[in-house]
Motif scaffolding. Structure first.
Motif, mmCIF file in Angstrom:
data_model
loop_
_atom_site.group_PDB
_atom_site.id
_atom_site.type_symbol
_atom_site.label_atom_id
_atom_site.label_comp_id
_atom_site.label_asym_id
_atom_site.label_seq_id
_atom_site.Cartn_x
_atom_site.Cartn_y
_atom_site.Cartn_z
ATOM 1 N N VAL A 232 3.559 -6.429 1.511
ATOM 2 C CA VAL A 232 4.831 -5.841 2.499
ATOM 3 C C VAL A 232 5.073 -4.276 1.900
ATOM 4 C CG1 VAL A 232 7.064 -5.931 3.271
ATOM 5 C CG2 VAL A 232 5.810 -7.999 2.760
ATOM 6 N N ALA A 233 5.108 -4.072 0.968
ATOM 7 C CA ALA A 233 5.452 -2.545 0.498
ATOM 8 C C ALA A 233 4.205 -1.653 0.965
ATOM 9 C CB ALA A 233 5.775 -2.486 -0.928
ATOM 10 N N ALA A 234 3.042 -2.109 0.746
ATOM 11 C CA ALA A 234 1.784 -1.294 1.332
ATOM 12 C C ALA A 234 2.021 -1.116 2.783
ATOM 13 C CB ALA A 234 0.528 -2.079 0.758
ATOM 14 N N GLY A 235 2.108 -2.135 3.537
ATOM 15 C CA GLY A 235 2.243 -2.067 5.039
ATOM 16 C C GLY A 235 3.418 -1.111 5.342
ATOM 17 N N VAL A 236 4.449 -1.229 5.001
ATOM 18 C CA VAL A 236 5.475 -0.324 5.157
ATOM 19 C C VAL A 236 5.240 1.102 4.609
ATOM 20 C CG1 VAL A 236 8.109 0.086 4.549
ATOM 21 C CG2 VAL A 236 7.312 -2.386 5.124
ATOM 22 N N ALA A 237 4.850 1.342 3.753
ATOM 23 C CA ALA A 237 4.246 2.711 3.338
ATOM 24 C C ALA A 237 3.705 3.252 4.272
ATOM 25 C CB ALA A 237 3.747 2.612 1.943
ATOM 26 N N ILE A 238 2.787 2.834 4.825
ATOM 27 C CA ILE A 238 1.712 3.306 6.108
ATOM 28 C C ILE A 238 2.781 3.612 7.197
ATOM 29 C CG2 ILE A 238 0.024 2.864 7.647
ATOM 30 C CD1 ILE A 238 -1.328 1.037 5.671
ATOM 31 N N THR A 239 3.688 2.797 7.715
ATOM 32 C CA THR A 239 4.522 2.974 8.834
ATOM 33 C C THR A 239 5.445 4.036 8.456
ATOM 34 O OG1 THR A 239 6.216 1.153 8.239
ATOM 35 C CG2 THR A 239 4.203 0.481 9.548
ATOM 36 N N PHE A 240 5.830 3.942 7.311
ATOM 37 C CA PHE A 240 6.951 5.194 6.983
ATOM 38 C C PHE A 240 6.480 6.568 7.008
ATOM 39 C CE2 PHE A 240 10.518 2.830 4.568
ATOM 40 C CZ PHE A 240 10.748 2.129 5.642
ATOM 41 N N GLY A 241 4.963 6.681 6.293
ATOM 42 C CA GLY A 241 4.135 7.629 6.296
ATOM 43 C C GLY A 241 4.170 8.343 7.864
ATOM 44 N N LEU A 242 3.728 7.325 8.605
ATOM 45 C CA LEU A 242 3.219 7.628 10.013
ATOM 46 C C LEU A 242 4.426 8.188 10.783
ATOM 47 C CD1 LEU A 242 1.303 8.222 12.368
ATOM 48 C CD2 LEU A 242 1.278 5.684 12.652
ATOM 49 N N GLU A 243 5.643 7.441 10.694
ATOM 50 C CA GLU A 243 6.971 7.650 11.355
ATOM 51 C C GLU A 243 7.438 9.048 10.948
ATOM 52 O OE1 GLU A 243 9.856 4.710 10.977
ATOM 53 O OE2 GLU A 243 8.882 3.372 12.435
ATOM 54 N N ASN A 244 7.498 9.423 9.554
ATOM 55 C CA ASN A 244 8.083 10.563 9.060
ATOM 56 C C ASN A 244 7.295 11.719 9.561
ATOM 57 O OD1 ASN A 244 10.154 9.216 7.636
ATOM 58 N ND2 ASN A 244 9.075 9.315 5.598
ATOM 59 N N SER A 245 6.004 11.527 9.766
ATOM 60 C CA SER A 245 5.255 12.501 10.130
ATOM 61 C C SER A 245 5.363 12.923 11.754
ATOM 62 C CB SER A 245 3.686 12.535 9.891
ATOM 63 O OG SER A 245 3.458 12.327 8.317
ATOM 64 N N VAL A 380 2.394 5.781 20.090
ATOM 65 C CA VAL A 380 2.051 5.839 18.884
ATOM 66 C C VAL A 380 3.319 5.422 18.100
ATOM 67 C CG1 VAL A 380 1.236 7.023 16.789
ATOM 68 C CG2 VAL A 380 0.305 7.566 19.086
ATOM 69 N N TYR A 381 4.405 6.025 18.434
ATOM 70 C CA TYR A 381 5.745 5.548 17.518
ATOM 71 C C TYR A 381 6.219 4.178 17.817
ATOM 72 C CZ TYR A 381 10.046 6.851 14.979
ATOM 73 O OH TYR A 381 11.060 6.914 14.201
ATOM 74 N N LEU A 382 5.968 3.882 19.138
ATOM 75 C CA LEU A 382 6.333 2.382 19.390
ATOM 76 C C LEU A 382 5.540 1.278 18.786
ATOM 77 C CD1 LEU A 382 7.875 0.416 21.209
ATOM 78 C CD2 LEU A 382 6.114 0.600 23.083
ATOM 79 N N VAL A 383 4.335 1.885 18.607
ATOM 80 C CA VAL A 383 3.445 0.724 17.813
ATOM 81 C C VAL A 383 3.844 0.694 16.170
ATOM 82 C CG1 VAL A 383 0.915 0.296 17.133
ATOM 83 C CG2 VAL A 383 1.600 0.997 19.449
ATOM 84 N N THR A 384 4.148 1.776 15.825
ATOM 85 C CA THR A 384 4.474 2.003 14.431
ATOM 86 C C THR A 384 5.745 0.976 14.139
ATOM 87 O OG1 THR A 384 3.469 4.056 14.388
ATOM 88 C CG2 THR A 384 4.885 3.681 12.582
ATOM 89 N N ALA A 385 6.936 1.412 15.153
ATOM 90 C CA ALA A 385 8.012 0.567 15.050
ATOM 91 C C ALA A 385 7.688 -1.004 15.014
ATOM 92 C CB ALA A 385 9.013 0.986 16.045
ATOM 93 N N LEU A 386 6.824 -1.274 16.063
ATOM 94 C CA LEU A 386 6.595 -2.948 16.222
ATOM 95 C C LEU A 386 5.880 -3.385 15.015
ATOM 96 C CD1 LEU A 386 5.156 -2.760 19.698
ATOM 97 C CD2 LEU A 386 7.181 -4.251 18.971
ATOM 98 N N ALA A 387 5.121 -2.373 14.115
ATOM 99 C CA ALA A 387 4.610 -2.883 12.908
ATOM 100 C C ALA A 387 5.467 -3.114 11.809
ATOM 101 C CB ALA A 387 3.617 -1.704 12.512
ATOM 102 N N THR A 388 6.443 -2.154 11.856
ATOM 103 C CA THR A 388 7.657 -2.199 10.959
ATOM 104 C C THR A 388 8.411 -3.747 11.020
ATOM 105 O OG1 THR A 388 7.846 0.095 10.822
ATOM 106 C CG2 THR A 388 9.631 -1.118 9.934
ATOM 107 N N ALA A 389 8.797 -3.817 12.271
ATOM 108 C CA ALA A 389 9.330 -5.156 12.715
ATOM 109 C C ALA A 389 8.609 -6.519 12.203
ATOM 110 C CB ALA A 389 9.888 -5.280 13.994
ATOM 111 N N ALA A 390 7.386 -6.155 12.428
ATOM 112 C CA ALA A 390 6.368 -7.333 12.056
ATOM 113 C C ALA A 390 6.383 -7.538 10.411
ATOM 114 C CB ALA A 390 4.949 -7.066 12.554
ATOM 115 N N LEU A 391 6.316 -6.401 9.817
ATOM 116 C CA LEU A 391 6.346 -6.496 8.327
ATOM 117 C C LEU A 391 7.776 -7.490 8.015
ATOM 118 C CD1 LEU A 391 4.970 -3.141 7.563
ATOM 119 C CD2 LEU A 391 3.855 -5.235 6.858
#
Length: 412
Positions: A232-245, A380-391
């Motif tokens: 879970v942490a690996a997936g969340v790190a990707i979404t956080f990195g993308l969202e922050n950028s 792009v932001y919407l897909v990233t947020a959906l991925a965070t919820a899925a995690l």
């Protein structure tokens, strides 16, 4: 898991003298960390006038964690953790103190100094995280982690503000002098804390270090709950990195805002994180860690989905604050999983492994920001947020983290 601690004041942990000293040390040294980050970036930009050069300072800060992070965990599990923290603070203080003098020999010395300071900090962090269960009782552990999270975010804001003030109202050299003083003070505070010493059962050489490293990785993967947390942490790190950028270009392109609004978002997000940490200090033991991760990531995902569709700047700021609020239980719950599910002899390696994995995948997420140049930024932001919820949903289902329906009903 005990639930009685929920009736205690979250500030009761400050009655623990050893924790109080460690908390003050982190508060002060984190101010130093953020001071050196902003002061070094400002100094490099003044000398070079190049945004790329400022980016290289950030890279010099991040790279050492990837290069020596795993080996730092081995060292933390084999040597006196208190001594490691004290020596790290003293060394960081010396290198920071030298920066104003080294800059006269060229900007390259700043990159080198920042990289060395960051590498030293890579040893400090797992040692600091590993000793907390030795200082705080299991009943105090959730509140202790929450209070440390508060001091970390709060002091970062103070450090950034102090760096900006010193840069505009006084000589920037003073930022480095104050920074060095914070590290020396932190070393003094930690030296007063009594921490049980580890007794390694073998000599230290290259072979034993590599064997200890593989043992830590194997322990991590063979533990059901730690393996689930790592996934879970690996997936969340990707979404956080993308969202922050994405936050800055999203504010400008999608919301029609300026850099001030972006800065306001960042500041209010930190404030919301502090509020979330206060809630965790009081309520963390009411739910199991996996439940907090589920609630937090789904909450952040929902806030992100709404943020991706926001058109009003005030509404967008409110949503990003909700995201920061939910980030607190996720961060604290992950730390509790590691601290409670690892023995003191191996805790440093496990903490370092998580740090390295998170940093690697966070950088992957940052690289993926280029997708916003190809596709609409809202999409792009919407897909990233959906991925965070899925995690978050994954955290509710993965072995060890997931809890049966009966446990959820009991918690409610």
């Amino acid at each position: 898991m005990a639930t009685a601690t929920g009736t205690l004041s979250p500030f009761a942990v400050f009655g623990n003298r050893r924790f109080r000293a460690l908390w003050i040390a982190q508060l002060v040294s984190t101010i130093g960390d953020s001071l050196v980050d902003i002061a070094a970036a400002i100094l490099v930009y003044r000398v070079t006038g190049s945004a790329l050069s400022v980016g290289l300072v950030l890279m010099a800060t991040a790279a050492p964690a990837l290069l020596v992070g795993l080996f730092a965990g081995v060292a933390v599990d084999r040597y006196d953790r208190k001594r490691i923290m004290v020596v790290c603070d003293l060394l960081r203080g010396v290198f920071v103190l030298a920066i104003p003098f080294l800059i006269t020999f060229g900007v390259g010395w700043i990159y080198l100094s920042v990289a060395v300071i960051s590498a030293i900090g890579t040893f400090f962090q797992p040692a600091h995280s590993s000793v907390l269960p030795e200082i705080a009782s299991d009943e105090e552990l959730a509140a202790a982690n929450s209070m440390l999270a508060i001091s970390g975010f709060g002091s970062t804001a103070v450090g950034f503000a102090a760096g900006g003030i010193l840069a505009t109202m006084a000589s920037l050299d003073w930022a480095f002098y104050v920074n060095a003083a914070t590290f020396f003070f932190s070393a003094l505070m930690i030296s007063t804390v009594t921490i049980p010493k580890l007794q390694p059962d073998e000599s230290t050489n290259t072979e034993s270090v590599l064997r200890n490293l593989s043992t830590g990785l194997r322990f991590l993967w063979e533990s059901e709950i730690l393996r689930s947390l790592l996934i879970v942490a690996a997936g969340v790190a990707i979404t956080f990195g993308l969202e922050n950028s994405l936050l800055l270009p999203f504010a400008v392109q999608a919301l029609g805002a300026d850099e001030f609004v972006f800065g306001l978002q960042e500041g209010l997000t930190s404030l919301a994180f502090v509020l979330g940490s206060l809630v965790m200090a009081a309520l963390a033991d009411r739910l199991r860690e996996g439940q907090w991760l589920t609630i937090a990531y789904i909450g952040m995902g929902v806030a992100g989905i709404l943020y991706a569709r926001a058109t009003s700047i005030p509404w967008a700021i409110v949503l990003i604050m909700f995201s920061g609020f939910f980030n607190a239980p996720a961060s604290i719950a992950a730390r509790l999983v590691i601290q409670r599910r690892t023995s003191r002899e191996i805790r440093g390696r496990v903490a370092s492994t998580f740090s390295v994995v998170s940093n690697v995948f966070f950088l992957v997420g940052m690289v993926m920001v280029g997708l916003a140049d190809i596709y609409p930024i809202r999409s792009v932001y919407l897909v990233t947020a959906l991925a965070t919820a899925a995690l978050g949903v994954a955290a509710a289902l993965l072995p060890g983290l997931g809890q049966p329906a009966a446990e959820w009903r009991r918690a409610v």
